[in-house]
Design a protein around this motif. Sequence first.
Motif, PDB file in Angstrom:
ATOM      1  N   GLY A 101       2.711  75.337 -54.602  1.00  0.00           N
ATOM      2  CA  GLY A 101       4.136  75.113 -54.236  1.00  0.00           C
ATOM      3  C   GLY A 101       3.978  74.472 -52.849  1.00  0.00           C
ATOM      4  N   ILE A 102       4.479  73.009 -52.541  1.00  0.00           N
ATOM      5  CA  ILE A 102       4.685  72.331 -51.405  1.00  0.00           C
ATOM      6  C   ILE A 102       5.985  71.834 -51.291  1.00  0.00           C
ATOM      7  N   GLY A 103       6.901  72.483 -50.608  1.00  0.00           N
ATOM      8  CA  GLY A 103       8.160  72.331 -50.449  1.00  0.00           C
ATOM      9  C   GLY A 103       8.765  72.031 -51.909  1.00  0.00           C
ATOM     10  N   PRO A 104       9.660  71.064 -52.056  1.00  0.00           N
ATOM     11  CA  PRO A 104      10.115  70.967 -53.491  1.00  0.00           C
ATOM     12  C   PRO A 104       9.219  70.256 -54.425  1.00  0.00           C
ATOM     13  N   MET A 105       7.820  70.572 -54.234  1.00  0.00           N
ATOM     14  CA  MET A 105       7.008  70.003 -55.213  1.00  0.00           C
ATOM     15  C   MET A 105       5.852  71.029 -55.349  1.00  0.00           C
ATOM     16  N   ILE A 106       5.455  70.832 -56.898  1.00  0.00           N
ATOM     17  CA  ILE A 106       4.280  71.791 -57.069  1.00  0.00           C
ATOM     18  C   ILE A 106       3.119  70.847 -57.520  1.00  0.00           C
ATOM     19  N   PHE A 107       1.998  70.901 -56.810  1.00  0.00           N
ATOM     20  CA  PHE A 107       0.980  70.229 -56.974  1.00  0.00           C
ATOM     21  C   PHE A 107      -0.079  70.917 -57.883  1.00  0.00           C
ATOM     22  N   HIS A 108      -0.333  70.131 -58.878  1.00  0.00           N
ATOM     23  CA  HIS A 108      -1.364  70.665 -59.899  1.00  0.00           C
ATOM     24  C   HIS A 108      -2.764  69.963 -59.916  1.00  0.00           C
ATOM     25  N   HIS A 109      -3.000  68.809 -59.841  1.00  0.00           N
ATOM     26  CA  HIS A 109      -4.357  68.378 -59.898  1.00  0.00           C
ATOM     27  C   HIS A 109      -4.279  67.056 -59.042  1.00  0.00           C
ATOM     28  N   PRO A 110      -5.445  66.866 -58.047  1.00  0.00           N
ATOM     29  CA  PRO A 110      -5.309  65.847 -57.506  1.00  0.00           C
ATOM     30  C   PRO A 110      -5.932  64.702 -57.944  1.00  0.00           C
ATOM     31  N   GLY A 111      -6.775  64.773 -59.069  1.00  0.00           N
ATOM     32  CA  GLY A 111      -7.041  63.448 -59.814  1.00  0.00           C
ATOM     33  C   GLY A 111      -8.470  63.239 -59.326  1.00  0.00           C
ATOM     34  N   ILE A 156      -3.603  55.884 -51.886  1.00  0.00           N
ATOM     35  CA  ILE A 156      -4.344  56.029 -52.849  1.00  0.00           C
ATOM     36  C   ILE A 156      -3.802  56.458 -54.187  1.00  0.00           C
ATOM     37  N   TYR A 157      -4.052  56.053 -55.390  1.00  0.00           N
ATOM     38  CA  TYR A 157      -3.602  56.247 -56.975  1.00  0.00           C
ATOM     39  C   TYR A 157      -4.417  56.876 -57.305  1.00  0.00           C
ATOM     40  N   PRO A 158      -4.721  58.232 -57.136  1.00  0.00           N
ATOM     41  CA  PRO A 158      -6.057  58.764 -58.407  1.00  0.00           C
ATOM     42  C   PRO A 158      -5.390  58.972 -59.420  1.00  0.00           C
ATOM     43  N   PHE A 159      -6.605  58.638 -60.246  1.00  0.00           N
ATOM     44  CA  PHE A 159      -6.395  58.695 -62.155  1.00  0.00           C
ATOM     45  C   PHE A 159      -6.322  60.323 -62.151  1.00  0.00           C
ATOM     46  N   ASP A 160      -5.566  60.587 -63.026  1.00  0.00           N
ATOM     47  CA  ASP A 160      -5.315  62.091 -63.697  1.00  0.00           C
ATOM     48  C   ASP A 160      -4.829  62.766 -62.737  1.00  0.00           C
ATOM     49  N   TYR A 161      -4.006  62.310 -61.516  1.00  0.00           N
ATOM     50  CA  TYR A 161      -3.142  63.014 -60.922  1.00  0.00           C
ATOM     51  C   TYR A 161      -1.990  63.706 -61.443  1.00  0.00           C
ATOM     52  N   SER A 162      -1.716  65.100 -61.150  1.00  0.00           N
ATOM     53  CA  SER A 162      -0.530  65.480 -61.519  1.00  0.00           C
ATOM     54  C   SER A 162       0.311  66.441 -60.546  1.00  0.00           C
ATOM     55  N   ALA A 163       1.717  66.263 -60.445  1.00  0.00           N
ATOM     56  CA  ALA A 163       2.464  67.050 -59.717  1.00  0.00           C
ATOM     57  C   ALA A 163       3.800  67.021 -60.219  1.00  0.00           C
ATOM     58  N   THR A 164       4.584  68.369 -59.866  1.00  0.00           N
ATOM     59  CA  THR A 164       6.009  68.374 -60.449  1.00  0.00           C
ATOM     60  C   THR A 164       6.760  68.363 -59.362  1.00  0.00           C
ATOM     61  N   GLU A 205       2.797  62.820 -49.214  1.00  0.00           N
ATOM     62  CA  GLU A 205       3.214  64.247 -48.851  1.00  0.00           C
ATOM     63  C   GLU A 205       1.696  64.607 -48.018  1.00  0.00           C
ATOM     64  N   ARG A 206       1.802  65.056 -46.747  1.00  0.00           N
ATOM     65  CA  ARG A 206       0.594  65.104 -45.951  1.00  0.00           C
ATOM     66  C   ARG A 206      -0.505  66.130 -46.517  1.00  0.00           C
ATOM     67  N   ASN A 207      -0.217  67.225 -47.049  1.00  0.00           N
ATOM     68  CA  ASN A 207      -1.016  68.159 -47.680  1.00  0.00           C
ATOM     69  C   ASN A 207      -1.791  67.634 -48.831  1.00  0.00           C
ATOM     70  N   VAL A 208      -1.078  66.906 -49.829  1.00  0.00           N
ATOM     71  CA  VAL A 208      -1.531  66.267 -50.782  1.00  0.00           C
ATOM     72  C   VAL A 208      -2.370  65.209 -50.411  1.00  0.00           C
ATOM     73  N   LEU A 209      -1.987  64.264 -49.297  1.00  0.00           N
ATOM     74  CA  LEU A 209      -2.627  63.083 -48.900  1.00  0.00           C
ATOM     75  C   LEU A 209      -4.075  63.561 -48.426  1.00  0.00           C
ATOM     76  N   ARG A 210      -4.193  64.756 -47.471  1.00  0.00           N
ATOM     77  CA  ARG A 210      -5.323  65.161 -47.052  1.00  0.00           C
ATOM     78  C   ARG A 210      -6.503  65.586 -48.251  1.00  0.00           C
ATOM     79  N   ILE A 211      -5.999  66.186 -49.382  1.00  0.00           N
ATOM     80  CA  ILE A 211      -6.817  66.530 -50.373  1.00  0.00           C
ATOM     81  C   ILE A 211      -7.241  65.280 -51.093  1.00  0.00           C
ATOM     82  N   ILE A 212      -6.320  64.297 -51.473  1.00  0.00           N
ATOM     83  CA  ILE A 212      -6.728  63.072 -51.954  1.00  0.00           C
ATOM     84  C   ILE A 212      -7.650  62.045 -51.152  1.00  0.00           C
ATOM     85  N   GLU A 213      -7.642  62.121 -49.916  1.00  0.00           N
ATOM     86  CA  GLU A 213      -8.361  61.439 -49.063  1.00  0.00           C
ATOM     87  C   GLU A 213      -9.788  62.274 -49.031  1.00  0.00           C
ATOM     88  N   GLY A 214     -10.048  63.288 -49.363  1.00  0.00           N
ATOM     89  CA  GLY A 214     -11.337  64.057 -49.289  1.00  0.00           C
ATOM     90  C   GLY A 214     -12.109  64.126 -50.877  1.00  0.00           C
TER      91      GLY A 214
END
Length: 185
Positions: free
Chosen positions: A13-23, A38-46, A131-140
């Motif tokens: 849970g990240i604010g009003p979003m649920i992050f499932h998979h970075p792709g 970055i648009y990662p393939f297989d990314y998923s969030a709610t 979203e900054r927390n998601v972006l850090r994961i995607i950039e990594g």
Amino acid sequence: AVVSTQSGHYGRGIGPMIFHHPGHILNNTSKFHSRDIIYPFDYSATRIFWSTEDVGKRCSYDCSIDVKNEAPLFKMSYQKQGKTGDIENVCVDALWKEILNSIAELRSKTPDILSIHVKFHKGTFLHGLTERNVLRIIEGLPGSDKLEGYTFCYGRIETVTLEHLVPFNPSQSAKKKKVPTATLR
């Protein structure tokens, strides 16, 4: 916080979003990233956002990224009139604009309700990609260092693996660790 979704899967849970998979990063084409995103393939969030049917309710919008004709395809599923509505588009802003226009139209018909200004909402933000927390994961993600023309927000960081993420703890209980005590002399 670890959150359980209606489908029984867990996410962060990240604010009003649920992050499932970075792709996954696809390096063979420049269509999966721009200078800023970055648009990662297989990314998923709610995303939890206003409903298109009732001004007083919120709705879950399941967002994902797939591939179509070697380009990203943005998908979303949500509840509409008791059924699941599925929409997809090759442009994330156009995908969300359809939802935002429905919400804005509904809210404009209801007196004493704040209106939504569609032009101030970005699809990349609502999809969770900026979203900054998601972006850090995607950039990594593995392969992100090979993206040409992408400007890193947090600098080139060490590749994120499952061991780098916070360990999964469905009970959400705190774990007590022994701390060595210092002796004063």
